[in-house]
Design a protein around this motif. Structure first.
Motif, mmCIF file in Angstrom:
data_model
loop_
_atom_site.group_PDB
_atom_site.id
_atom_site.type_symbol
_atom_site.label_atom_id
_atom_site.label_comp_id
_atom_site.label_asym_id
_atom_site.label_seq_id
_atom_site.Cartn_x
_atom_site.Cartn_y
_atom_site.Cartn_z
ATOM 1 N N UNK A 164 -0.320 0.446 7.515
ATOM 2 C CA UNK A 164 -0.744 1.597 6.710
ATOM 3 C C UNK A 164 -2.261 1.609 6.522
ATOM 4 N N UNK A 165 -2.831 0.428 6.171
ATOM 5 C CA UNK A 165 -4.274 0.309 5.975
ATOM 6 C C UNK A 165 -4.993 0.415 7.317
ATOM 7 N N UNK A 176 -4.011 -12.508 14.546
ATOM 8 C CA UNK A 176 -4.112 -12.784 13.110
ATOM 9 C C UNK A 176 -4.502 -11.536 12.323
ATOM 10 N N UNK A 181 0.808 -1.227 0.000
ATOM 11 C CA UNK A 181 0.000 0.000 0.000
ATOM 12 C C UNK A 181 0.841 1.276 0.000
ATOM 13 N N UNK A 215 -10.174 -3.405 1.972
ATOM 14 C CA UNK A 215 -8.740 -3.585 1.719
ATOM 15 C C UNK A 215 -8.106 -4.444 2.811
ATOM 16 N N UNK A 216 -8.535 -4.181 4.054
ATOM 17 C CA UNK A 216 -8.016 -4.938 5.196
ATOM 18 C C UNK A 216 -8.283 -6.431 4.999
ATOM 19 N N UNK A 259 -15.593 5.784 3.187
ATOM 20 C CA UNK A 259 -14.174 5.413 3.120
ATOM 21 C C UNK A 259 -13.830 4.313 4.118
ATOM 22 N N UNK A 260 -14.502 4.373 5.289
ATOM 23 C CA UNK A 260 -14.253 3.348 6.307
ATOM 24 C C UNK A 260 -14.512 1.937 5.753
ATOM 25 N N UNK A 310 -5.152 2.126 -2.548
ATOM 26 C CA UNK A 310 -5.402 3.118 -1.498
ATOM 27 C C UNK A 310 -5.935 4.408 -2.121
ATOM 28 N N UNK A 330 -10.794 6.737 9.458
ATOM 29 C CA UNK A 330 -12.117 6.953 8.873
ATOM 30 C C UNK A 330 -13.211 6.391 9.765
ATOM 31 N N UNK A 331 -12.901 5.331 10.516
ATOM 32 C CA UNK A 331 -13.888 4.805 11.458
ATOM 33 C C UNK A 331 -14.161 5.828 12.564
ATOM 34 N N UNK A 347 -8.032 2.894 8.074
ATOM 35 C CA UNK A 347 -9.318 2.374 8.514
ATOM 36 C C UNK A 347 -9.716 3.004 9.849
ATOM 37 N N UNK A 349 -1.763 -9.769 10.063
ATOM 38 C CA UNK A 349 -1.988 -10.153 8.673
ATOM 39 C C UNK A 349 -2.295 -9.005 7.747
ATOM 40 N N UNK A 350 -2.477 -7.807 8.303
ATOM 41 C CA UNK A 350 -2.822 -6.673 7.442
ATOM 42 C C UNK A 350 -1.804 -5.558 7.634
ATOM 43 N N UNK A 351 -1.641 -4.706 6.620
ATOM 44 C CA UNK A 351 -0.624 -3.660 6.721
ATOM 45 C C UNK A 351 -1.016 -2.573 7.728
ATOM 46 N N UNK A 354 -9.775 5.900 -1.315
ATOM 47 C CA UNK A 354 -10.042 7.255 -0.821
ATOM 48 C C UNK A 354 -10.940 8.017 -1.780
ATOM 49 N N UNK A 367 -6.078 -7.973 2.273
ATOM 50 C CA UNK A 367 -4.721 -8.281 2.728
ATOM 51 C C UNK A 367 -4.702 -9.477 3.678
ATOM 52 N N UNK A 368 -5.732 -9.588 4.519
ATOM 53 C CA UNK A 368 -5.792 -10.739 5.433
ATOM 54 C C UNK A 368 -5.841 -12.041 4.658
ATOM 55 N N UNK A 381 -11.848 0.861 3.213
ATOM 56 C CA UNK A 381 -10.601 0.412 3.825
ATOM 57 C C UNK A 381 -10.785 -0.896 4.576
ATOM 58 N N UNK A 382 -11.983 -1.153 5.058
ATOM 59 C CA UNK A 382 -12.265 -2.451 5.660
ATOM 60 C C UNK A 382 -12.112 -3.541 4.603
#
Lengths: 290, 270
Positions: free
Chosen positions: B89-90, B81, A210, A251-252, A244-245, A221, B97-98, B94, B85-87, A225, A255-256, A248-249
């Motif tokens: 940066x992200x 996990x 990212x 994207x999360x 946006x939240x 990313x 914005x949350x 997140x 497991x996630x960056x 946005x 990646x997982x 990005x969730x």
């Protein structure tokens, strides 16, 4: 069906919303991430191999290799990204400037500006848009390779030293030269010692993708946005509040899943590689009758 | 303008004290060193807060993962996990914005959208998961003999944990934990590049370094300054953690003491 979104509701609205042109570009950006990984991983490994080989070598050269490893590991990687993107760009332009405009007499740094002749600009201001994008991506790949090459060099340097001394001594007794030992004994045997470190590096590399966003590439990313922000009815057929939240969730979660799959594949690979090796893992496999 | 004046004006600029406007033209070396150093205060703040609070949660996570009960083990495993497991940066994006959407509903969350609290929480959770995994690994590699000796002395329950299990776990985990602390400090540079706003240009070291690089088009001055600051902090961490490491190992004979050092193959970055 998607011609008049105002009449749609529920799932069909969502379906139309998620297949707009911009969303397709967003999905394409996932391809950019995979492409970056596919190019960077072998390149970083090559840089790392060179770094580790140099670090093993004779004294003045080995300082260079060890310095490269130490500096990149002592300083935040993101600082390197921001640095190399400008520095590489200026270096290319400077070299081209010297080659193409030899009779240019003004200094390169003028106050707060970096000035080269028009013919040396990269990419040329007349080039089409895709050249600009490809150039930006290329600089990003090189930056990733330099930074992660240092991490890989560190792992490979450790792995080369982990190859049992007796193997090298036996090779010497057979009268092999230094280069032959390196090529035929050391390199084939070091991978099993390097794999845990390299798998970890692969995970780190995935999680660093990212950062492309900081290098000015239109990656996931950027699109998350862009697409997630509040949309008013004046500008789009699909108005929505700040989402946006949720982007990005997504994207999360991407990646997982990606790191989990990598983990499983790498575990299998490790199982393969340790088979029949004189290591603890190999011994355990032998005892279990595998 | 002399260098002492510059230091008086900008040494605490990142916290909002001193000169309001950042330098715009004729950048001197002194200005760059002072402002980037000023930004380091944020990195040290984030690093220290996350490390100290994360240490406590990391112990809980390690014990949770090692627990026999499903109800404590599963949440700990999932937490590790998801975070690992996630960056990062992200995660920053997140979380920001949350907090932003929570703020629109409950004004209470206003302060969570500022870097000093919001980003600190993300870093706290992040380092808790990474160190929790390190501690869990150490917990599993406590020598069986140590526990048997504890049983033989009649230690059990909390007493055994406090006197034997926990100190041994820390001792075994410490070299890897030193690594984690260093990379946590490196990770603090991400904060102001991920949505968290640097209000009134109050940013961290990398924020100012990239400010100078953008303004002067010369990356060869601000980034090496930043690098030197970070190498200094890294050496400081190694010295501090080495001191603690010696204390943790002081009962062992000289030859068995594990030294705090970089180990290839341990966790690198996020």
């Amino acid at each position: 069906m998607c011609t008049d979104p105002e009449t749609l509701s529920g799932l069909s609205w969502l379906f139309c919303y998620l297949t707009t042109g911009k969303h397709l570009a967003f999905y394409g950006a996932f391809g950019t991430v995979l492409l970056l990984l596919a190019i960077t991983a072998p390149l970083a490994l090559a840089f790392g191999f060179a770094g580790a080989t140099v670090a093993r070598g004779p004294a003045p050269l080995s300082w260079l290799g060890k310095g490269y490893i130490a500096i990149v590991r002592g300083v935040p990687d993101i600082a390197f990204f921001l640095f190399f993107v400008i520095a590489l760009d200026q270096m290319f332009e400077y070299v081209r400037h010297r080659a193409k405009c030899p009779d240019w007499d003004q200094p390169i740094y003028q106050g707060n500006d970096f000035v080269v002749c028009a013919a040396a600009k990269l990419p040329l201001s007349t080039s089409p848009q895709w050249v600009h994008e490809a150039y930006g991506f290329g600089v990003a790949v090189l930056t990733f390779a330099i930074v992660f090459g240092a991490f890989a060099a560190n792992v490979l340097y450790g792995a080369m030293r982990a190859v049992p001394r007796a193997q090298i001594e036996t090779a010497e007794a057979y009268g092999l030269t230094g280069a032959q030992i390196f090529r035929r004994i050391l390199v084939p045997q070091m991978w099993v010692y390097a794999l845990p470190g390299l798998s970890n590096l692969w995970m780190v590399l995935i999680k660093a993708t990212p950062l492309l966003f900081l290098l000015g590439v239109e990656d996931i990313v950027y699109w998350a946005r862009e697409l997630g922000g509040t949309k008013t009815p004046q500008f789009t057929k699909y108005p929505h509040p700040d989402w946006r939240m949720w982007y990005f969730l997504a994207l999360l979660v991407f990646y997982l899943i990606f790191t989990r799959i990598s983990e499983i594949v790498l575990e299998r690979l490790m199982l393969r590689l340790t088979h029949g090796q004189a290591t603890m893992g190999g011994e355990r496999q032998r005892r279990a009758g595998g | 303008m002399s260098c002492t004046e510059t230091i008086a004006d900008y040494a605490l600029r990142s916290l909002g004290y001193g000169e309001r406007l950042l330098p715009r033209t004729d950048f001197t070396l002194c200005q760059q060193v002072t402002l980037i150093g000023s930004g380091m205060l944020w990195n040290i703040y984030f690093g220290a807060v996350a490390l100290l609070s994360g240490f406590l949660l990391a112990n809980a996570v390690a014990l949770g993962k090692a627990s026999r009960s499903r109800w404590t083990r599963k949440p700990a495993e999932w937490f590790v996990f998801v975070v690992r497991g996630s960056p990062l940066f992200i995660q920053f994006f997140f979380a920001y914005f949350a907090f932003l959407s929570l703020k629109s509903r409950y004004p209470f969350f206003d302060m969570f959208t500022s870097a000093w609290l919001g980003a600190a929480i993300v870093l706290f959770l992040n380092t808790a998961a990474y160190s929790g995994e390190i501690f869990y690994g150490a917990l599993r590699s406590i020598p069986k003999g140590d526990m048997e000796a504890a049983d033989a002395y009649g230690l059990s329950g909390w007493h055994r944990f406090r006197r034997i299990t926990w100190p041994t776990m820390l001792r075994l985990a410490w070299p890897a934990y030193t690594n984690e602390a260093i990379f946590l400090f490196h990770a603090t540079t991400l904060v102001f590049f991920t949505g968290f706003p640097a209000r009134q240009q109050k940013g961290d070291a990398l924020y100012y370094a990239s400010y100078f690089a953008d303004k002067t088009f010369n990356p060869f001055v601000p980034y090496p300054i930043l690098a030197l600051y970070f190498i200094a902090v890294t050496l400081g961490i190694i010295a501090l953690m080495g001191h603690i490491n010696r204390r943790l190992n002081r009962h062992l004979p000289q030859a068995q003491r594990s030294r705090a050092r970089f180990r290839p193959g341990t966790l690198l970055a996020r």
